[in-house]
Enzyme design. Sequence first.
Site, PDB file in Angstrom:
ATOM      1  N   CYS A   9     -39.007 -24.321  19.819  1.00  0.00           N
ATOM      2  CA  CYS A   9     -38.397 -25.615  20.193  1.00  0.00           C
ATOM      3  C   CYS A   9     -37.789 -26.223  18.932  1.00  0.00           C
ATOM      4  CB  CYS A   9     -39.416 -26.527  20.867  1.00  0.00           C
ATOM      5  SG  CYS A   9     -40.830 -26.974  19.844  1.00  0.00           S
ATOM      6  N   ASN A  12     -41.471 -27.859  16.733  1.00  0.00           N
ATOM      7  CA  ASN A  12     -42.692 -27.023  16.808  1.00  0.00           C
ATOM      8  C   ASN A  12     -43.972 -27.878  16.776  1.00  0.00           C
ATOM      9  OD1 ASN A  12     -44.288 -24.319  14.929  1.00  0.00           O
ATOM     10  ND2 ASN A  12     -44.112 -24.543  17.114  1.00  0.00           N
ATOM     11  N   CYS A  14     -44.439 -30.119  19.810  1.00  0.00           N
ATOM     12  CA  CYS A  14     -44.679 -30.529  21.209  1.00  0.00           C
ATOM     13  C   CYS A  14     -44.552 -29.337  22.159  1.00  0.00           C
ATOM     14  CB  CYS A  14     -43.711 -31.634  21.632  1.00  0.00           C
ATOM     15  SG  CYS A  14     -43.895 -33.165  20.698  1.00  0.00           S
ATOM     16  N   ARG A  15     -43.327 -28.924  22.478  1.00  0.00           N
ATOM     17  CA  ARG A  15     -43.122 -27.954  23.557  1.00  0.00           C
ATOM     18  C   ARG A  15     -43.567 -26.533  23.207  1.00  0.00           C
ATOM     19  NH1 ARG A  15     -36.983 -29.482  24.120  1.00  0.00           N
ATOM     20  NH2 ARG A  15     -37.399 -29.740  21.889  1.00  0.00           N
ATOM     21  N   SER A  16     -43.088 -26.006  22.073  1.00  0.00           N
ATOM     22  CA  SER A  16     -43.409 -24.587  21.811  1.00  0.00           C
ATOM     23  C   SER A  16     -44.885 -24.343  21.475  1.00  0.00           C
ATOM     24  CB  SER A  16     -42.472 -23.966  20.767  1.00  0.00           C
ATOM     25  OG  SER A  16     -42.572 -24.596  19.530  1.00  0.00           O
ATOM     26  N   ASP A 128     -37.215 -32.699  25.939  1.00  0.00           N
ATOM     27  CA  ASP A 128     -37.919 -33.051  24.710  1.00  0.00           C
ATOM     28  C   ASP A 128     -38.752 -34.311  24.973  1.00  0.00           C
ATOM     29  OD1 ASP A 128     -38.685 -33.891  22.226  1.00  0.00           O
ATOM     30  OD2 ASP A 128     -36.727 -33.565  21.292  1.00  0.00           O
TER      31      ASP A 128
END
Length: 158
Positions: A9, A12, A14-16, A128
Site C-alpha cells: 500500500c 505500510n 494500515c492496509r497492507s 485508504d
Amino acid sequence: MKRRILFVCLGNICRSPAAEAIFLHKLEQLKIIDEFYVDSAGTGGWHVGSLADSRMIDAASNRGIDIKSKARKISFDDFNNFDLILTMDNTNLKNVKTLSKELDTTFKAEIKPLLEYAIHSDLIEVPDPYYGGDKGFDKVLDLLEDAIEGLIKHIRFN
Ligand code: 4NP
C-alpha cells in the site's frame, strides 16, 4: 519451494500490514503456513520501522487478527524475491509498475490489484483509511478478508 507474496500500500501501516496479517491468520487456520513466505511494504517511506496504525491494530484485534509487522518501503529486490505483489489501490499499482520499469532486467513477480480476487465486492481499490474515521478501518478489513478468501481459493485450485 515456498510461494512468496508481498502486499503493498502507500504507508505500510494500515492496509497492507492488515492484508499480510489476515493472510497469515487464514494460512495458519488451514495449516498451510509453511508453504508461504509473506510480507508487506509501502511505496512511501514516511513510516519505516513503525508498527501499524493503532486504529488498524485495534480493529483487526477485534476480529482475532494480530498485526505485528513493522513498516518498510518496497525495494528493487522485492521484484525478484516475490512471486506475487498485490497492491491495494490504483496509485500503488501504478507506482509499483513504474518502479519495476527502472529495473534493467526482467523480473519474477507478477503485479496485481488484490481486489481482483474479491468474491463479494466489485470495488477495484481498497480505500485508504488513514484520514477517515474508525468505520473506515472495518470497511477495509471486510474488503481484505473477502479478497484474501478469494486469493486462497485461487491458490489452492490453481
Ligand atoms: P496505508 O495508509 O497506505 O494503508 O498504510 C496510509 C498511511 C499513512 C499515510 C497514508 C496512507 N500517510 O500519508 O502518512
